[in-house]
Design a protein around this motif. Structure first.
Motif, mmCIF file in Angstrom:
data_model
loop_
_atom_site.group_PDB
_atom_site.id
_atom_site.type_symbol
_atom_site.label_atom_id
_atom_site.label_comp_id
_atom_site.label_asym_id
_atom_site.label_seq_id
_atom_site.Cartn_x
_atom_site.Cartn_y
_atom_site.Cartn_z
ATOM 1 N N PHE A 134 -40.356 16.653 -49.011
ATOM 2 C CA PHE A 134 -40.943 15.773 -48.103
ATOM 3 C C PHE A 134 -41.869 14.663 -49.431
ATOM 4 N N THR A 135 -41.764 14.875 -50.444
ATOM 5 C CA THR A 135 -41.901 14.519 -51.810
ATOM 6 C C THR A 135 -41.446 13.812 -52.850
ATOM 7 N N ASP A 136 -39.811 13.902 -51.589
ATOM 8 C CA ASP A 136 -39.028 13.208 -53.466
ATOM 9 C C ASP A 136 -38.076 12.216 -51.855
ATOM 10 N N VAL A 137 -38.583 12.387 -50.688
ATOM 11 C CA VAL A 137 -38.132 11.191 -49.468
ATOM 12 C C VAL A 137 -38.249 9.381 -50.872
ATOM 13 N N GLN A 138 -38.968 9.518 -50.189
ATOM 14 C CA GLN A 138 -39.312 7.730 -51.101
ATOM 15 C C GLN A 138 -38.334 7.354 -52.663
ATOM 16 N N ASN A 139 -38.577 8.332 -53.952
ATOM 17 C CA ASN A 139 -38.257 8.455 -54.517
ATOM 18 C C ASN A 139 -36.406 8.528 -54.217
ATOM 19 N N ILE A 140 -36.231 8.523 -53.407
ATOM 20 C CA ILE A 140 -34.935 8.965 -54.095
ATOM 21 C C ILE A 140 -33.963 8.047 -52.945
ATOM 22 N N VAL A 141 -35.279 7.239 -51.880
ATOM 23 C CA VAL A 141 -34.754 5.539 -50.923
ATOM 24 C C VAL A 141 -35.345 4.498 -52.496
ATOM 25 N N ARG A 142 -36.443 5.518 -53.562
ATOM 26 C CA ARG A 142 -35.796 3.566 -53.942
ATOM 27 C C ARG A 142 -34.533 3.023 -55.253
ATOM 28 N N HIS A 143 -34.434 4.544 -55.486
ATOM 29 C CA HIS A 143 -33.234 4.828 -56.105
ATOM 30 C C HIS A 143 -31.551 4.589 -55.911
ATOM 31 N N GLY A 144 -31.932 3.910 -54.663
ATOM 32 C CA GLY A 144 -30.772 4.254 -54.092
ATOM 33 C C GLY A 144 -29.766 4.598 -54.014
ATOM 34 N N GLN A 145 -30.251 6.426 -54.133
ATOM 35 C CA GLN A 145 -28.933 7.560 -53.155
ATOM 36 C C GLN A 145 -29.034 7.687 -52.122
ATOM 37 N N VAL A 146 -29.729 7.201 -51.256
ATOM 38 C CA VAL A 146 -29.401 7.522 -50.316
ATOM 39 C C VAL A 146 -28.778 6.741 -48.565
ATOM 40 N N ALA A 147 -27.670 6.675 -47.786
ATOM 41 C CA ALA A 147 -27.454 5.498 -47.522
ATOM 42 C C ALA A 147 -28.320 5.358 -46.815
ATOM 43 N N ASP A 148 -27.986 3.687 -45.935
ATOM 44 C CA ASP A 148 -29.037 3.199 -45.128
ATOM 45 C C ASP A 148 -28.240 3.361 -43.683
ATOM 46 N N LEU A 149 -28.837 4.152 -42.797
ATOM 47 C CA LEU A 149 -28.406 4.415 -41.372
ATOM 48 C C LEU A 149 -29.405 3.376 -40.658
ATOM 49 N N THR A 150 -29.930 2.528 -40.541
ATOM 50 C CA THR A 150 -30.347 1.703 -39.949
ATOM 51 C C THR A 150 -29.769 1.340 -38.800
ATOM 52 N N PRO A 151 -27.945 1.007 -38.077
ATOM 53 C CA PRO A 151 -27.325 0.408 -37.831
ATOM 54 C C PRO A 151 -26.333 1.081 -37.010
ATOM 55 N N TYR A 152 -26.795 3.233 -37.374
ATOM 56 C CA TYR A 152 -26.276 3.912 -36.414
ATOM 57 C C TYR A 152 -27.309 4.789 -35.869
ATOM 58 N N ILE A 153 -28.699 4.497 -35.873
ATOM 59 C CA ILE A 153 -29.698 5.394 -35.264
ATOM 60 C C ILE A 153 -29.686 5.009 -34.019
ATOM 61 N N GLY A 154 -28.636 3.981 -32.881
ATOM 62 C CA GLY A 154 -29.116 3.726 -31.546
ATOM 63 C C GLY A 154 -28.133 4.963 -31.613
ATOM 64 N N GLN A 155 -27.134 5.612 -32.078
ATOM 65 C CA GLN A 155 -26.111 6.434 -31.729
ATOM 66 C C GLN A 155 -27.723 7.428 -31.493
ATOM 67 N N VAL A 156 -28.318 7.686 -32.135
ATOM 68 C CA VAL A 156 -28.968 8.906 -31.358
ATOM 69 C C VAL A 156 -29.706 8.659 -31.126
ATOM 70 N N LYS A 157 -29.263 9.558 -29.964
ATOM 71 C CA LYS A 157 -30.493 9.380 -28.669
ATOM 72 C C LYS A 157 -32.182 10.100 -27.828
ATOM 73 N N GLN A 158 -31.933 11.317 -29.549
ATOM 74 C CA GLN A 158 -33.100 11.817 -29.962
ATOM 75 C C GLN A 158 -33.903 11.286 -30.061
ATOM 76 N N TYR A 159 -33.551 10.082 -30.849
ATOM 77 C CA TYR A 159 -35.055 9.441 -31.963
ATOM 78 C C TYR A 159 -35.616 8.855 -31.411
ATOM 79 N N LYS A 160 -35.594 8.250 -30.226
ATOM 80 C CA LYS A 160 -37.084 7.842 -29.909
ATOM 81 C C LYS A 160 -37.674 8.603 -29.113
ATOM 82 N N ASN A 161 -37.224 10.475 -29.418
ATOM 83 C CA ASN A 161 -38.411 10.694 -28.970
ATOM 84 C C ASN A 161 -39.258 11.716 -30.530
ATOM 85 N N LEU A 162 -38.698 11.939 -31.446
ATOM 86 C CA LEU A 162 -39.419 12.140 -32.526
ATOM 87 C C LEU A 162 -40.537 11.293 -33.030
ATOM 88 N N ASP A 163 -42.281 11.787 -33.527
ATOM 89 C CA ASP A 163 -43.043 11.882 -33.533
ATOM 90 C C ASP A 163 -42.992 10.535 -34.364
#
Length: 230
Positions: free
Chosen positions: A106-135
């Motif tokens: 949890f404490t590392d998420v923002q750091n790796i995002v800021r450093h561009g070390q993870v892919a942007d999944l936004t265009p594909y989230i619509g394919q994840v049917k359970q996403y709308k049920n997440l807290d």
């Protein structure tokens, strides 16, 4: 209900792989879209150990189902223990040795995002049917600038237990427990004032194993006064 975490993650990874964001298949480079039939291999970290028979079985079932739908994609699970090692995590990530799909604290998420070390999944989230049920508060951890960079694997809720007898003895109403940290602090002072070794508020830990609940207290604005090794 069975939690098919791997299946959910692979759904998002499918889109990212097709866009050239993962895998080591021939015929494409990072960022360049791959042909739908291109053969690729995707590595996934934190595969359940063989000793975790039920979880391992679910994992293998998810992989088999995914590869049946997408025979050109090979899923390679990594079951190293520990699957996340804080001592080597950043080095593996910086050195390009991290799995294509990996877990992060949890404490590392923002750091790796800021450093561009993870892919942007936004265009594909619509394919994840359970996403709308997440807290929403949990899903928010993996968001930055309106974009989604990851999916939560699991979460838990923490709470406080209180001693009704001590509440009554300290003149507090056990049917109306504190609702804010300020109220917790006031109640703790009154209970501590009973004396005779009574502690108004305590976090229990030993052998350096309390960080997982001390940390959330810090995020909530609580102040650590002292740590006692009992």
């Amino acid at each position: 209900m069975r939690s098919r975490i791997l299946a959910t993650l692979l759904t998002a990874v499918l889109g990212a792989t097709a866009a050239g964001c993962g895998g080591d298949g021939a015929g494409g480079t990072d960022g360049a879209p791959l042909d739908a039939g291109t053969k690729v291999s995707v590595t996934v970290g934190c595969m359940p150990a063989k000793s975790q028979e039920a979880q391992r079985k679910e994992w293998n079932e998810d992989v088999a189902a995914f590869q049946k739908l997408h025979p050109n994609i090979t899923i390679e699970g990594k079951d190293a223990f520990p699957c996340i090692d804080p001592q080597t995590f950043q080095a593996k990530l910086a050195g390009g040795q991290m799995e294509d799909v990996f877990y992060v604290y949890f404490t590392d998420v923002q750091n790796i995002v800021r450093h561009g070390q993870v892919a942007d999944l936004t265009p594909y989230i619509g394919q994840v049917k359970q996403y709308k049920n997440l807290d929403p508060t949990v899903a928010k951890v993996f968001k930055e600038g309106g974009k989604v960079y990851g999916l939560p694997r699991q979460n838990y809720t923490m709470g406080l237990f209180y001693n009704r007898k001590l509440f009554t003895k300290a003149g507090l109403n056990p049917d109306a427990p504190p609702k804010t940290w300020a109220e917790v602090r006031d109640a703790a002072k009154k209970i501590s004032a009973l004396g005779d070794g009574v502690v108004g508020y305590a976090e229990l830990s030993s052998k350096n194993q309390g960080g997982w609940h001390f940390t959330p207290n810090g995020f909530r604005g609580a102040t650590m006064i002292a740590v006692c090794n009992w």
